[in-house]
Scaffold this motif. Structure first.
Motif, PDB file in Angstrom:
ATOM      1  N   ASN B 175       0.823  -1.210   0.000  1.00 39.02           N
ATOM      2  CA  ASN B 175       0.000   0.000   0.000  1.00 39.02           C
ATOM      3  C   ASN B 175       0.853   1.254   0.000  1.00 39.02           C
ATOM      4  OD1 ASN B 175      -2.583  -1.198   0.061  1.00 39.02           O
ATOM      5  ND2 ASN B 175      -2.293  -1.662   2.237  1.00 39.02           N
ATOM      6  N   ARG B 176       0.314   2.282  -0.658  1.00 42.27           N
ATOM      7  CA  ARG B 176       0.928   3.605  -0.591  1.00 42.27           C
ATOM      8  C   ARG B 176       0.170   4.375   0.478  1.00 42.27           C
ATOM      9  NH1 ARG B 176       0.642   5.595  -6.841  1.00 42.27           N
ATOM     10  NH2 ARG B 176      -1.516   5.915  -6.257  1.00 42.27           N
ATOM     11  N   MET B 177       0.856   4.876   1.449  1.00 38.59           N
ATOM     12  CA  MET B 177       0.163   5.586   2.530  1.00 38.59           C
ATOM     13  C   MET B 177       0.750   6.965   2.780  1.00 38.59           C
ATOM     14  SD  MET B 177      -0.795   2.634   5.238  1.00 38.59           S
ATOM     15  CE  MET B 177      -2.568   2.806   5.210  1.00 38.59           C
ATOM     16  N   ALA B 178      -0.143   7.853   3.232  1.00 38.54           N
ATOM     17  CA  ALA B 178       0.266   9.194   3.637  1.00 38.54           C
ATOM     18  C   ALA B 178      -0.181   9.414   5.075  1.00 38.54           C
ATOM     19  CB  ALA B 178      -0.357  10.240   2.723  1.00 38.54           C
ATOM     20  N   ALA B 179       0.714   9.921   5.889  1.00 38.81           N
ATOM     21  CA  ALA B 179       0.400  10.123   7.307  1.00 38.81           C
ATOM     22  C   ALA B 179       0.634  11.577   7.703  1.00 38.81           C
ATOM     23  CB  ALA B 179       1.284   9.217   8.161  1.00 38.81           C
ATOM     24  N   ASP B 180      -0.306  12.110   8.470  1.00 41.86           N
ATOM     25  CA  ASP B 180      -0.112  13.432   9.078  1.00 41.86           C
ATOM     26  C   ASP B 180       0.207  13.222  10.542  1.00 41.86           C
ATOM     27  OD1 ASP B 180      -0.672  14.845   6.756  1.00 41.86           O
ATOM     28  OD2 ASP B 180      -2.823  14.866   7.145  1.00 41.86           O
ATOM     29  N   LEU B 181       1.254  13.878  10.985  1.00 36.99           N
ATOM     30  CA  LEU B 181       1.636  13.755  12.393  1.00 36.99           C
ATOM     31  C   LEU B 181       1.617  15.115  13.074  1.00 36.99           C
ATOM     32  CD1 LEU B 181       3.756  11.606  10.724  1.00 36.99           C
ATOM     33  CD2 LEU B 181       4.150  10.988  13.087  1.00 36.99           C
ATOM     34  N   VAL B 182       1.309  15.099  14.354  1.00 39.26           N
ATOM     35  CA  VAL B 182       1.414  16.325  15.155  1.00 39.26           C
ATOM     36  C   VAL B 182       2.158  15.994  16.435  1.00 39.26           C
ATOM     37  CG1 VAL B 182      -0.581  17.659  14.380  1.00 39.26           C
ATOM     38  CG2 VAL B 182      -0.881  15.879  16.092  1.00 39.26           C
ATOM     39  N   LYS B 183       2.814  17.012  16.963  1.00 40.68           N
ATOM     40  CA  LYS B 183       3.542  16.816  18.209  1.00 40.68           C
ATOM     41  C   LYS B 183       2.621  17.194  19.356  1.00 40.68           C
ATOM     42  CE  LYS B 183       8.147  17.530  20.036  1.00 40.68           C
ATOM     43  NZ  LYS B 183       9.373  18.316  19.931  1.00 40.68           N
ATOM     44  N   VAL B 184       2.319  16.208  20.181  1.00 39.80           N
ATOM     45  CA  VAL B 184       1.432  16.445  21.323  1.00 39.80           C
ATOM     46  C   VAL B 184       2.190  16.092  22.598  1.00 39.80           C
ATOM     47  CG1 VAL B 184      -0.794  15.873  22.381  1.00 39.80           C
ATOM     48  CG2 VAL B 184      -0.529  15.755  19.887  1.00 39.80           C
ATOM     49  N   GLY B 185       2.385  17.087  23.430  1.00 39.78           N
ATOM     50  CA  GLY B 185       3.068  16.852  24.702  1.00 39.78           C
ATOM     51  C   GLY B 185       4.404  16.143  24.544  1.00 39.78           C
ATOM     52  N   GLY B 186       5.185  16.589  23.543  1.00 41.98           N
ATOM     53  CA  GLY B 186       6.520  16.026  23.360  1.00 41.98           C
ATOM     54  C   GLY B 186       6.560  14.750  22.522  1.00 41.98           C
ATOM     55  N   ARG B 187       5.386  14.194  22.188  1.00 39.76           N
ATOM     56  CA  ARG B 187       5.372  12.972  21.372  1.00 39.76           C
ATOM     57  C   ARG B 187       4.772  13.255  20.002  1.00 39.76           C
ATOM     58  NH1 ARG B 187       2.131   8.187  23.503  1.00 39.76           N
ATOM     59  NH2 ARG B 187       3.150   7.014  21.849  1.00 39.76           N
ATOM     60  N   TRP B 188       5.374  12.655  18.987  1.00 40.36           N
ATOM     61  CA  TRP B 188       4.801  12.752  17.638  1.00 40.36           C
ATOM     62  C   TRP B 188       3.751  11.661  17.494  1.00 40.36           C
ATOM     63  CZ3 TRP B 188       5.589  16.520  14.072  1.00 40.36           C
ATOM     64  CH2 TRP B 188       6.667  17.400  14.294  1.00 40.36           C
ATOM     65  N   LEU B 189       2.525  12.068  17.145  1.00 36.86           N
ATOM     66  CA  LEU B 189       1.430  11.109  17.032  1.00 36.86           C
ATOM     67  C   LEU B 189       0.733  11.242  15.682  1.00 36.86           C
ATOM     68  CD1 LEU B 189      -0.081  11.630  20.596  1.00 36.86           C
ATOM     69  CD2 LEU B 189       1.277   9.666  19.834  1.00 36.86           C
ATOM     70  N   LEU B 190       0.116  10.151  15.239  1.00 37.89           N
ATOM     71  CA  LEU B 190      -0.597  10.162  13.967  1.00 37.89           C
ATOM     72  C   LEU B 190      -1.937  10.875  14.117  1.00 37.89           C
ATOM     73  CD1 LEU B 190      -0.070   6.487  12.749  1.00 37.89           C
ATOM     74  CD2 LEU B 190       0.933   8.539  11.746  1.00 37.89           C
ATOM     75  N   GLU B 191      -2.174  11.816  13.221  1.00 35.86           N
ATOM     76  CA  GLU B 191      -3.441  12.531  13.228  1.00 35.86           C
ATOM     77  C   GLU B 191      -4.323  11.979  12.118  1.00 35.86           C
ATOM     78  OE1 GLU B 191      -4.344  17.223  13.804  1.00 35.86           O
ATOM     79  OE2 GLU B 191      -3.259  16.609  12.015  1.00 35.86           O
ATOM     80  N   ALA B 192      -3.679  11.510  11.068  1.00 35.98           N
ATOM     81  CA  ALA B 192      -4.399  10.904   9.945  1.00 35.98           C
ATOM     82  C   ALA B 192      -3.487   9.906   9.259  1.00 35.98           C
ATOM     83  CB  ALA B 192      -4.836  11.982   8.964  1.00 35.98           C
ATOM     84  N   LEU B 193      -4.082   8.837   8.772  1.00 37.42           N
ATOM     85  CA  LEU B 193      -3.326   7.840   8.022  1.00 37.42           C
ATOM     86  C   LEU B 193      -4.231   7.316   6.909  1.00 37.42           C
ATOM     87  CD1 LEU B 193      -0.744   6.084   7.787  1.00 37.42           C
ATOM     88  CD2 LEU B 193      -1.833   4.432   9.292  1.00 37.42           C
ATOM     89  N   ASP B 194      -3.867   7.614   5.681  1.00 36.35           N
ATOM     90  CA  ASP B 194      -4.731   7.252   4.557  1.00 36.35           C
ATOM     91  C   ASP B 194      -3.936   6.604   3.442  1.00 36.35           C
ATOM     92  OD1 ASP B 194      -7.312   8.481   5.395  1.00 36.35           O
ATOM     93  OD2 ASP B 194      -6.040  10.285   5.440  1.00 36.35           O
TER      94      ASP B 194
END
Lengths: 171, 201
Positions: B175-194
């Motif tokens: 699969n080809r995937m695109a992920a949006d990440l944001v830094k929340v409280g010092g951790r990088w977390l996935l906000e979207a994964l499509d």
């Protein structure tokens, strides 16, 4: 010998000045060297402009090279001449020869579209990218085009100021 | 100049200038003092130049510190994204709850809410399918990066083993995937994964 020592002692301040200046010279020289040093190996993303440049150049090159019209194969051939080099060029020649043979009968057209291209590595005139590319192929006998989704690892090299694709490897 | 005067001059020399000066061939009154002052001035000037040089050297050491930081951030984000994307493509029917907990742990925002909202019935259905999926990122790259947001694309290979058919070779999906990440409280977390779907235009 004694006379020399005496002179040196009398002019101790001058001697000190010369030594300090020598030290300053070394410091400035080292500062220059430090400033010239590149502490960032991979400039992908770090150098925004260079990253965007190679991104768009490679995307445009792939679209031209991977699109094909049986009625106008020269356009693709020209694109390959302009935009490919090295291993990619050789690879392409083989592919192109086969395509040129069967395309006219099938009235085949290929249309490439880059979904996204991202620079993984950027070292001066060399770059490595991950590219998601769609290719639509349509034969005269087809009602609809068939689509393929490709994931490509692309190598590029800047020669005479132009980015050229030197390697295309499907993942 | 009388001999007396000469004697006087010698006396002055004796009293103001140290022993070192005695072997000087031509002692001139006052000249030594001036010259010493000039030499001292030069030494002070040289010291200032040295300090400027040292400061310049010290500063030059991290002339591209901002770039080094950004490169480091890019690498950190890429490593984190790869790991998170693999987590999100991995699920064992034996432990659906544990798997979904891991998904929740690496996500944030609506994505996290969606995972958390998976009800008991859906979980049961997932368990009954009897599949073990294992995600592996074969290649990934950062597309966009700010100090707190990032977009990463990844080529993902998912191996699915059907527990009902142990003899059958696992199916492998790419699969080809695109992920949006944001830094929340010092951790990088996935906000979207499509998935990056084929565009039929």
């Amino acid at each position: 010998m004694n006379a020399l020592l005496g002179t040196l002692r009398r002019h101790a301040a001058l001697v000190l000045a010369v030594l300090l200046l020598a030290g300053a010279g070394v410091a400035f020289w080292q500062a220059d060297r430090a400033r010239a040093a590149d502490n960032v190996d991979n400039r992908a993303i770090v150098d925004d402009r260079a990253t965007t440049d190679v991104q768009s150049a490679v995307a445009a090159a792939l679209v031209r090279v991977l699109s094909y019209d049986y009625a106008n194969p020269e356009a693709t051939e020209q694109a390959a001449d302009d935009l490919l080099a090295g291993a990619a060029r050789e690879q392409y020649d083989t592919l192109f020869a086969a395509l040129k043979e069967k395309a006219p009968d099938q009235k085949l057209t290929l249309t490439a579209q880059v979904q996204v291209a991202a620079v993984k590595e950027l070292h001066g005139d060399r770059a490595e990218l991950l590219v998601f590319l769609d290719q639509a192929s349509q034969r005269a006998t087809d009602d609809e085009a068939s689509y393929s989704a490709a994931q490509l690892e692309v190598q590029a090299e800047r020669r005479d100021g132009t980015w050229k694709v030197t390697g295309i490897e499907p993942l | 100049m009388t001999p007396h005067d000469v004697q006087d001059l010698a006396d002055v020399e004796e009293s103001t200038i140290s022993d070192d000066e005695r072997d000087r061939p031509d002692p001139v009154t006052g000249g030594g003092g001036n010259r010493t002052a000039i030499e001292l001035g030069l030494a002070v000037l040289a010291a200032v130049v040295l300090v400027v040089g040292l400061v310049s050297w010290w500063r030059a050491g991290d002339h591209d510190a901002a770039d080094v930081d950004r490169a480091q951030l890019r690498d950190t984000v890429l490593i984190t994204a790869r790991s998170h994307i693999e987590t999100m493509n991995t699920l064992d029917f034996n432990d659906i709850d544990g798997g979904l907990d891991k998904w929740e742990d690496v996500s944030t925002g609506t994505l996290k809410d969606q995972i958390a909202a998976t009800d008991a019935e859906t979980r049961k259905l997932m368990a009954e399918r009897g599949m073990i999926s294992t995600g592996k990122v074969t290649d990934a790259a950062v597309v966009d990066l700010t100090s707190s947001t990032a977009t990463v694309i990844a080529s993902v290979e998912t191996t699915v083993v059907d527990s009902a058919k142990p003899d059958q070779a696992p199916t492998v999906k790419r699969n080809r995937m695109a992920a949006d990440l944001v830094k929340v409280g010092g951790r990088w977390l996935l906000e979207a994964l499509d998935q990056v779907a084929v565009s039929r235009s």
